[in-house]
Design an enzyme around this catalytic site. Structure first.
Site, mmCIF file in Angstrom:
data_model
loop_
_atom_site.group_PDB
_atom_site.id
_atom_site.type_symbol
_atom_site.label_atom_id
_atom_site.label_comp_id
_atom_site.label_asym_id
_atom_site.label_seq_id
_atom_site.Cartn_x
_atom_site.Cartn_y
_atom_site.Cartn_z
ATOM 1 N N SER A 102 0.806 -1.311 0.054
ATOM 2 C CA SER A 102 0.149 0.036 -0.043
ATOM 3 C C SER A 102 0.872 1.208 0.044
ATOM 4 C CB SER A 102 -0.999 0.062 1.330
ATOM 5 O OG SER A 102 -0.166 0.405 2.238
ATOM 6 N N LYS A 103 0.297 2.351 -0.074
ATOM 7 C CA LYS A 103 0.815 3.574 -0.254
ATOM 8 C C LYS A 103 1.519 3.747 1.283
ATOM 9 C CE LYS A 103 -0.849 7.985 -2.177
ATOM 10 N NZ LYS A 103 -2.061 8.357 -2.447
#
Ligand code: GLU
Length: 489
Positions: A254-255
């Site tokens: 994920s980011k």
């Protein structure tokens, strides 16, 4: 000409995810393996989720990694992507025809009605989905609504009580029960924009795509796409749904973790060749254990049947190892060029200045010595601090019982012995520097390690470093002498 045509179909809702790059790579390898074509299609029909510079970023990333499309509108001196929003006349007429033929239907339900329906379904713990309100509306009535200017969407009329059988190239036979499939919207209420499903099936057909590779999260879209293709009277391509790329904790990247996007890896200066080689092996086994492969070797060996089913864990330690292998293989001049631009980015550090002020010969000798120990460019700084800056005095490190140096004084004696040799040496090559000193050590009846260990420590101030002669050769006469004297003082 081969009929194999693959595509990457990113939505410009953000930057290129590392999983998308792996998908792109597999599509690219499969096209090249079969001497076919690889194309890129921007799927931008969801106008609410567009991110402004996403398309430019996606294309520049693909260019950077050398995966430009083989066909498409002209763009920056090469082929660029096809873009769905520039092809809008391909979709609505085809989808309207389905309504006339009865495989899809016009739906006049307002957003308010659909919202209410959704709320009721949640309340009653029912599976969300369209209730078929407009499914049986006679065509003449629908036409009358349209003549009246009423907004409508087009929905797929999913046949009930049918089992759809589909073969995935990686997962094999998969069955779907059409009773679980919603009457999905294919054309939005603006009458122009198709939804993802409407557009993807039409475009894969018009672009003669033979093999679709995409993440396994898209398997659930297969029933809708199978039935849309059936309605349109077209044959679907082959599909290979790729296993997810997972983080070390086996969760989705994920980011937040800072390792989800290709740009994260570029920002860390991973070598593109290493990154691609690494990504290729995330889910694909080439049938031999030699993991370091050039692009041409990967193209030659790539087979969809050798892709695994299970999720592929992105192991950063392995990526670092692979990057190190590519650094080892690089020509010194090339490594010098890349390191120079890497070090440019060091804002305040003296590195930027010192590296660029040292001459090429000085730098390249250092690079040659660190090349085998550096996995990432950032390590160059810590590995060579004492060569660009000063070395610390570490008298404690002079002691080395294995080399029979039991006291600091013995270490200093060794330095006193070697100082005149270092001062009088011939620095024109490593060999010319080394041979006379080794001879002098032998004549004095001493062991190499007894002298060379303290010399290495005095020149580096480090526990680990290249050997004493290599260091003296890099530093040169004056600096080597100065460092030894500093220890003696
Ligand atoms: N546009 C979809 C995406 O964003 C592509 C899905 C597909 O490849 O069919 O990933």
């Amino acid at each position: 000409m081969s009929s194999v045509r693959t595509r990457l179909a990113p939505s410009p809702t953000g930057y290129l995810h590392i999983g998308n790059l792996r998908t792109a790579l597999y599509a690219y390898l499969w096209a090249r393996h079969n001497e076919g074509q690889f194309i890129v299609r921007i799927e931008d029909t969801d106008r609410t989720r567009l991110v402004e510079d996403a398309v430019d970023k996606i294309i520049s990333t693909l260019t950077l990694v050398g995966m430009r499309p083989d066909e498409g509108p002209h763009h920056d001196g090469g082929y660029g992507p096809y873009t769905q929003s520039e092809r809008l006349n391909e979709y609505a007429p085809r989808l309207r025809r389905l309504c006339e033929e009865g495989t899809a239907y016009y739906c006049f339900c307002t957003p308010e009605r659909l919202e209410l329906l959704h709320e009721q379904q949640i309340e009653l713990h029912l599976a969300p989905g369209y209730d078929g309100h407009c499914r049986h509306l006679p065509l003449e009535e629908a036409h009358a609504h349209i003549a009246n200017g009423d907004n409508y969407t087009i929905r797929l009329k999913v046949p009930r009580n049918e089992t759809l059988i589909f073969n995935d190239m990686i997962r094999g036979r998969i069955e779907f029960d059409t009773n679980q499939t919603d009457d999905t919207i294919l054309l939005k209420s603006d009458g122009i924009y198709p939804t993802y499903h409407g557009a993807v099936v039409i475009d894969d057909h018009l672009m003669a795509i033979s093999h679709v590779m995409r993440g396994e999260e898209w398997i659930s879209s297969m029933p809708t796409q199978i039935l849309t293709a059936r309605a349109l009277g077209i044959t679907l391509p082959e599909y290979a749904h790729l296993p997810l790329v997972l983080g070390n904790d086996s969760k989705k990247l994920s980011k937040r973790t800072g390792d989800a996007f290709v740009s994260d890896y570029i920002a860390k200066w991973y070598l593109v060749e290493a990154l691609l080689n690494f990504l290729a092996l995330l889910g694909w086994h080439p049938g031999h254990d030699n993991e370091i492969m050039t692009m041409d070797e990967m193209i030659a060996l790539f087979e969809i049947r050798d892709i695994h089913k299970s999720g592929a864990v992105l192991d950063p330690i392995k990526l670092d190892w692979m990057n190190g292998e590519y650094i080892k293989k690089m020509e010194i001049w090339e490594l010098h060029t890349r390191l120079a631009s890497y070090l440019e980015g060091y804002e305040t550090s003296f590195y930027k200045n010192i590296f660029s002020q040292k001459d090429y010969i000085y730098n390249s000798r250092i690079i040659a010595e660190t090349q085998t120990r550096m996995k990432r460019f950032e390590e160059f700084v810590s590995l060579t601090n004492y060569l660009y800056g000063d070395a610390s005095i570490r008298l404690d490190l002079l002691i080395n019982p294995k080399m029979k140096i039991e006291t600091e004084e013995q270490g200093l004696d060794a330095l006193r012995f070697v100082l005149p040799l270092i001062e009088g040496a011939d620095y024109s090559s490593l060999e010319s520097l080394k041979a006379p000193i080794l001879a002098a050590i032998a004549v004095a009846g001493k062991k190499n390690g007894q002298i060379l260990w303290p010399l290495r420590v005095a020149l580096s101030g480090e526990e680990f470093s290249p050997g004493a002669f290599e260091l003296a050769y890099i530093l040169g006469r004056d600096e080597s002498v100065r460092r030894i004297q500093k220890n003696l003082a």
